[in-house]
Design an enzyme around this catalytic site. Sequence first.
Site, PDB file in Angstrom:
ATOM      1  N   ASN A 196       0.795  -1.164   0.097  1.00  0.00           N
ATOM      2  CA  ASN A 196      -0.094   0.120  -0.139  1.00  0.00           C
ATOM      3  C   ASN A 196       0.876   1.224  -0.004  1.00  0.00           C
ATOM      4  O   ASN A 196       0.313   2.333  -0.536  1.00  0.00           O
ATOM      5  CB  ASN A 196      -0.834   0.142   1.080  1.00  0.00           C
ATOM      6  CG  ASN A 196      -1.825   1.199   0.988  1.00  0.00           C
ATOM      7  OD1 ASN A 196      -2.454   1.175   0.166  1.00  0.00           O
ATOM      8  ND2 ASN A 196      -2.135   1.946   2.203  1.00  0.00           N
ATOM      9  N   GLU A 204       8.740 -17.989 -21.836  1.00  0.00           N
ATOM     10  CA  GLU A 204       7.589 -17.616 -20.776  1.00  0.00           C
ATOM     11  C   GLU A 204       6.034 -17.617 -21.311  1.00  0.00           C
ATOM     12  O   GLU A 204       5.230 -18.008 -20.342  1.00  0.00           O
ATOM     13  CB  GLU A 204       8.021 -16.518 -20.186  1.00  0.00           C
ATOM     14  CG  GLU A 204       7.884 -15.118 -20.949  1.00  0.00           C
ATOM     15  CD  GLU A 204       8.820 -14.834 -22.080  1.00  0.00           C
ATOM     16  OE1 GLU A 204       9.083 -13.825 -22.554  1.00  0.00           O
ATOM     17  OE2 GLU A 204      10.082 -15.870 -21.812  1.00  0.00           O
ATOM     18  N   LYS A 226       9.548 -18.797 -30.526  1.00  0.00           N
ATOM     19  CA  LYS A 226       8.880 -18.931 -29.034  1.00  0.00           C
ATOM     20  C   LYS A 226       7.453 -19.175 -29.333  1.00  0.00           C
ATOM     21  O   LYS A 226       6.631 -20.029 -28.771  1.00  0.00           O
ATOM     22  CB  LYS A 226       8.891 -17.553 -28.118  1.00  0.00           C
ATOM     23  CG  LYS A 226       8.326 -16.383 -28.298  1.00  0.00           C
ATOM     24  CD  LYS A 226       8.187 -15.573 -27.481  1.00  0.00           C
ATOM     25  CE  LYS A 226       9.500 -14.962 -27.256  1.00  0.00           C
ATOM     26  NZ  LYS A 226       9.574 -13.689 -26.230  1.00  0.00           N
ATOM     27  N   THR A 286      16.657 -21.760 -24.990  1.00  0.00           N
ATOM     28  CA  THR A 286      14.958 -21.502 -25.569  1.00  0.00           C
ATOM     29  C   THR A 286      14.705 -21.737 -26.676  1.00  0.00           C
ATOM     30  O   THR A 286      15.287 -21.180 -27.779  1.00  0.00           O
ATOM     31  CB  THR A 286      14.753 -20.043 -25.047  1.00  0.00           C
ATOM     32  OG1 THR A 286      15.063 -19.601 -23.526  1.00  0.00           O
ATOM     33  CG2 THR A 286      13.310 -19.825 -25.057  1.00  0.00           C
ATOM     34  N   HIS A 296      10.765 -18.499 -14.387  1.00  0.00           N
ATOM     35  CA  HIS A 296      11.201 -17.481 -15.132  1.00  0.00           C
ATOM     36  C   HIS A 296      10.659 -16.214 -14.488  1.00  0.00           C
ATOM     37  O   HIS A 296       9.462 -16.195 -13.737  1.00  0.00           O
ATOM     38  CB  HIS A 296      10.421 -17.701 -16.462  1.00  0.00           C
ATOM     39  CG  HIS A 296      10.776 -16.703 -17.491  1.00  0.00           C
ATOM     40  ND1 HIS A 296      10.554 -15.427 -17.562  1.00  0.00           N
ATOM     41  CD2 HIS A 296      11.722 -16.857 -18.704  1.00  0.00           C
ATOM     42  CE1 HIS A 296      11.131 -14.706 -18.506  1.00  0.00           C
ATOM     43  NE2 HIS A 296      11.879 -15.528 -19.147  1.00  0.00           N
ATOM     44  N   LYS A 314      13.026 -21.451 -30.287  1.00  0.00           N
ATOM     45  CA  LYS A 314      12.551 -20.307 -31.217  1.00  0.00           C
ATOM     46  C   LYS A 314      12.130 -20.892 -32.438  1.00  0.00           C
ATOM     47  O   LYS A 314      12.591 -21.823 -32.957  1.00  0.00           O
ATOM     48  CB  LYS A 314      13.809 -19.112 -31.144  1.00  0.00           C
ATOM     49  CG  LYS A 314      14.402 -18.760 -29.915  1.00  0.00           C
ATOM     50  CD  LYS A 314      13.406 -17.803 -29.165  1.00  0.00           C
ATOM     51  CE  LYS A 314      14.322 -17.268 -28.000  1.00  0.00           C
ATOM     52  NZ  LYS A 314      13.480 -16.478 -27.098  1.00  0.00           N
TER      53      LYS A 314
END
EC number: 4.1.1.39
Length: 475
Positions: A123, A204, A177, A173, A294, A175
């Site tokens: 907050n 992700e 993706k 990773t 991730h 690709k």
Amino acid sequence: MAPQTETKAGTGFKAGVKDYRLTYYTPDYQVKDTDILAAFRMTPQPGVPVEEAGAAVAAESSTGTWTTVWTDGLTSLDRYKGRCYDIEPVPGEDNQYIAYIAYPLDLFEEGSVTNLFTSIVGNVFGFKALRALRLEDLRIPPAYTKTFQGPPHGIQVERDKLNKYGRGLLGCTIKPKLGLSAKNYGRAVYECLRGGLDFTKDDENVTSQPFMRWRDRFLFCAEAIYKSQAETGEVKGHYLNSTAGTCESMMDRAQFAKDLGVPIVMHDYLTGGLTANTSLAIYCRNNGLLLHIHRAMHAVIDRQRNHGIHFRVLAKALRLSGGDHLHSGTVVGKLEGEREITLGFVDLMRDDYIEKDRSRGIYFTQDWASLPGTMPVASGGIHVWHMPALVDIFGDDACLQFGGGTLGHPWGNACGAAANRVALEACTQARNEGRDLAREGGDVIRAACKWSPELAAACEVWKEIKFEFDTVDKL
């Protein structure tokens, strides 16, 4: 208590009706071993005394509100309130200060990162007395750390499960993706793993889209894992992204991965949520799955130097919530990361005891009380010419992920994987022999090219590729 009703000229800001300094600014306070400590970088509004601003942060993130309420008399505020116990100016910055705040342990639910964050940052960041506020660091005391499971397994257990020692781990990773069918996706995974990588990875935002539903992807990736293991004799894995729209769906995906017998799943812990992440980490511990994390969305929170939350805090939160891997930046690739600061939070992820070191951004000594460590993952714009620097910077307990630096090889995925594996082992051997990778790394790579045509081709493709921009902190 005298009210403050003065309006500051030219700002339109009204300081409010309660002087927080009288209750929440306590420079004589002696910090307890059980206190949770926070270091906030704050920029007060013009005309707001710095002590009042620091006290306001302590109040609004603990027991305070804007006025006196009669129910204050029904409890002991002195026992439960947060205290601003020190304030120091930020060197080289106008009107920026580090406010140190101590919170009693009883303010927080055991084993809940969600409650910890809701209390400390939930907050106060919208408070009008502050122009900007950034949480730079937290000290988590052992008394609170012991209420968390932490990472499902930790670095040593992961190495034992994989039977891989003495070097960093290699990943990639897949690709593009988005857009591949599940079968073609699995083919790309297989080529990378048989070429020499330890892991491949869902990006992700790969979850369960119309072109590739999650169950189909899991099946084809499992086939790729088992086939590459049979060919190479090594344990392989693919980070199967279990992030989903509901916690129930997330757990269904993790259960299916377990049923397939694969070693690791993945979660986007910021977009998926800390409560969901903790639940998944507990499931992974109980069912023998490694958990790759991730940090998608982190830069929305941590990139601005004067407002938000520094990534070292997000990394500590993840270690408490649970994750065996966490993306940490590279220092040398396309994604932002300053070397000493990055190494500071990398140590906070994987070491058990880390001394205070302001030159590395570590504001407090952190004792993790034997909580398992989280392995840092370096990814983003890296290729074989970066390997000497990556081995020098991160050492062995890191996962180095080359996406384009694997799949962009002119001879295909398997050759890209082989090039990275040769480069890693050459750099690791050179370091073990006492060579200075920072100075001789280029020579090490060039020598390895003589007996690896795959590496030679990769070096030729990426010899001029650099990502040289100032970090945001310097702009």
